[in-house]
Design a protein around this motif. Structure first.
Motif, PDB file in Angstrom:
ATOM      1  N   PRO A 224       0.013   7.374   0.757  1.00 29.11           N
ATOM      2  CA  PRO A 224       0.173   5.923   0.976  1.00 29.11           C
ATOM      3  C   PRO A 224      -1.167   5.200   1.120  1.00 29.11           C
ATOM      4  O   PRO A 224      -1.319   4.066   0.620  1.00 29.11           O
ATOM      5  CB  PRO A 224       0.987   5.851   2.267  1.00 29.11           C
ATOM      6  N   ALA A 225      -2.146   5.836   1.784  1.00 31.91           N
ATOM      7  CA  ALA A 225      -3.449   5.185   1.938  1.00 31.91           C
ATOM      8  C   ALA A 225      -4.166   5.040   0.595  1.00 31.91           C
ATOM      9  O   ALA A 225      -4.827   4.025   0.334  1.00 31.91           O
ATOM     10  CB  ALA A 225      -4.314   5.991   2.906  1.00 31.91           C
ATOM     11  N   SER A 226      -4.019   6.029  -0.287  1.00 30.23           N
ATOM     12  CA  SER A 226      -4.664   5.943  -1.604  1.00 30.23           C
ATOM     13  C   SER A 226      -4.036   4.844  -2.470  1.00 30.23           C
ATOM     14  O   SER A 226      -4.721   4.247  -3.307  1.00 30.23           O
ATOM     15  CB  SER A 226      -4.563   7.291  -2.320  1.00 30.23           C
ATOM     16  N   LEU A 227      -2.755   4.579  -2.260  1.00 33.81           N
ATOM     17  CA  LEU A 227      -2.087   3.536  -3.046  1.00 33.81           C
ATOM     18  C   LEU A 227      -2.601   2.141  -2.707  1.00 33.81           C
ATOM     19  O   LEU A 227      -2.475   1.210  -3.520  1.00 33.81           O
ATOM     20  CB  LEU A 227      -0.573   3.589  -2.822  1.00 33.81           C
ATOM     21  N   LEU A 228      -3.176   1.998  -1.528  1.00 36.26           N
ATOM     22  CA  LEU A 228      -3.715   0.693  -1.143  1.00 36.26           C
ATOM     23  C   LEU A 228      -4.856   0.281  -2.069  1.00 36.26           C
ATOM     24  O   LEU A 228      -5.074  -0.910  -2.339  1.00 36.26           O
ATOM     25  CB  LEU A 228      -4.198   0.742   0.306  1.00 36.26           C
ATOM     26  N   ILE A 229      -5.583   1.286  -2.582  1.00 29.76           N
ATOM     27  CA  ILE A 229      -6.708   1.015  -3.480  1.00 29.76           C
ATOM     28  C   ILE A 229      -6.277   1.085  -4.946  1.00 29.76           C
ATOM     29  O   ILE A 229      -6.556   0.190  -5.745  1.00 29.76           O
ATOM     30  CB  ILE A 229      -7.856   2.005  -3.207  1.00 29.76           C
ATOM     31  N   SER A 230      -5.557   2.173  -5.273  1.00 28.95           N
ATOM     32  CA  SER A 230      -5.179   2.375  -6.672  1.00 28.95           C
ATOM     33  C   SER A 230      -4.104   1.397  -7.135  1.00 28.95           C
ATOM     34  O   SER A 230      -3.946   1.182  -8.340  1.00 28.95           O
ATOM     35  CB  SER A 230      -4.681   3.804  -6.875  1.00 28.95           C
ATOM     36  N   GLY A 231      -3.373   0.804  -6.183  1.00 33.14           N
ATOM     37  CA  GLY A 231      -2.328  -0.142  -6.570  1.00 33.14           C
ATOM     38  C   GLY A 231      -2.867  -1.348  -7.308  1.00 33.14           C
ATOM     39  O   GLY A 231      -2.128  -2.006  -8.056  1.00 33.14           O
TER      40      GLY A 231
END
Length: 377
Positions: A224-231
């Motif tokens: 979930p934390a990586s999706l904050l950037i990759s989203g």
């Protein structure tokens, strides 16, 4: 390695579902700013993939339950090889091999969806009206133009939060609208991704194996934390796919976990630990009680013997007087007994030893140096 086969497969499924909704009569033009035929095509792309992966999802559930059932044994190995990490890992892997449990099976459905995700990302990213290769991967020019102008609340499905103004101008889209819709979907994507991992961990519990626990933490917090950037680089259509997949996963997991609840291994293990602790405590209490009884019995026997010895008469002692004046007589007897004990005992005279033996001559008093007896008158 070429990924064209993935792009062809994703395009085929997407176009087939779009054809179904087009045949039913779902309009290809926006309604409430949304082109529902393409949104539904993406939604049922998720359904198709999940139906294909359902047997693997069942294996995932079985593997997670097998791993959960092995947690007590893993805990024993951790206690046994405490401080020896290399031996511990070898023993744990041998345990998994013997019990036919695969720690990676829990992440297999997600790994298998990565190619689908990448394929959809590539297909939607190329949906630009200025793209000349419209008929690539089995698309017709008409289908390509229709998908290029497909929107979700006026935001094009090929648009991204990080799209430039020139890219969005080619799609006839507003920069502000695209950023708001994309940011809103990214928040939903992060939230649903977290909830899917949390739901499974709450039902099965945290793993005792350090590697499994680390994998659970990555699934719960890392992704979930990586999706904050990759989203920011995902097309809106890909985010729709991800959110739909998460919602589908939440419902599927809830149904499976309610239909086939996992065994409460951790609870039973805790109960066993409390039972063992209770048995040890009861055994220790029984041992202490036994020791106390032994000590009390020994002290009682010693007191009883002391009382008996005090009550027994002393050999050679005079009996105590009974009746009036018993106290004085007792004191007199005690004094007499004290004098008798103080004076040395006189040797007893044996009359038979002093009598003359038969046939012995009489002893002459004069020769013996004795005095003559006086004559009687």
């Amino acid at each position: 390695m070429s990924l064209d086969w993935i792009y062809w497969g994703i395009s085929w499924i997407l176009l087939k579902w779009h054809g179904v909704w087009d045949a039913i009569g779902v309009p290809d033009r926006p309604v409430l700013g949304t082109t529902w035929s393409w949104i539904l095509a993406i939604f049922f792309l998720v359904v198709t993939v999940r139906v294909i992966l359902f047997p693997i999802f069942v294996k995932q559930i079985k593997s997670q339950r097998a791993m959960q059932a092995l947690q007590p044994k893993v805990k024993e190995l951790q206690e046994k090889h405490k401080g020896d990490r290399e031996t511990l890992q070898k023993e744990i892997m041998e345990l998994y091999r013997t019990e036919k449990a695969n720690p990676l099976m829990g992440c297999l459905p997600m790994f298998l969806q990565i190619p689908v995700f990448l394929g959809l990302f590539h297909v939607l990213k190329r949906l630009n009206p200025n793209n000349q290769a419209k008929e690539l991967y089995g698309w017709t020019a008409q289908q390509f133009d229709s998908a290029s102008h497909a929107t979700l609340f006026t935001a094009p499905i090929s648009g991204r939060f990080g799209s430039s103004a020139s890219e969005l101008a080619a799609l006839d889209a507003s920069v502000t609208t695209v950023k708001i819709i994309a940011a809103f979907l990214v928040v939903i994507m992060i939230t649903t991704t977290y909830l899917t991992s949390r739901q499974m961990i709450l039902k099965t519990g945290w793993a005792e194996d350090p590697q499994q626990r680390m994998l659970q933490r990555i699934m719960l917090y890392g992704i979930p934390a990586s999706l904050l950037i990759s989203g920011a680089i995902f097309p809106i259509g890909v985010i729709i796919y991800w959110v739909t997949n998460n919602l589908f996963t939440l419902g599927q997991q809830q149904w499976v976990l309610r239909k086939f609840p996992p065994p409460k291994v951790s609870t039973s293990a805790t109960v066993n630990r409390y039972s063992e602790a209770g048995e040890k405590a009861r055994a220790a209490a029984a041992a202490r009680e036994s020791q106390t009884q032994q000590k009390s019995g020994g002290l009682l026997s010693r007191l009883t013997e002391a009382a008996k010895s005090a009550a027994a008469p002393t050999p050679g002692a005079a009996p105590k007087a009974v009746g009036k004046g018993g106290g004085t007589a007792s004191r007199s007897n005690a004094k007499a007994n004290g004098k008798q004990a103080a004076e040395p005992a006189k040797p007893a005279v044996d009359g038979k030893a002093l009598a003359p033996k038969p046939g012995a001559k009489p002893v002459n008093p004069k020769k013996a140096g004795g005095r003559r007896p006086a004559k009687r008158k």
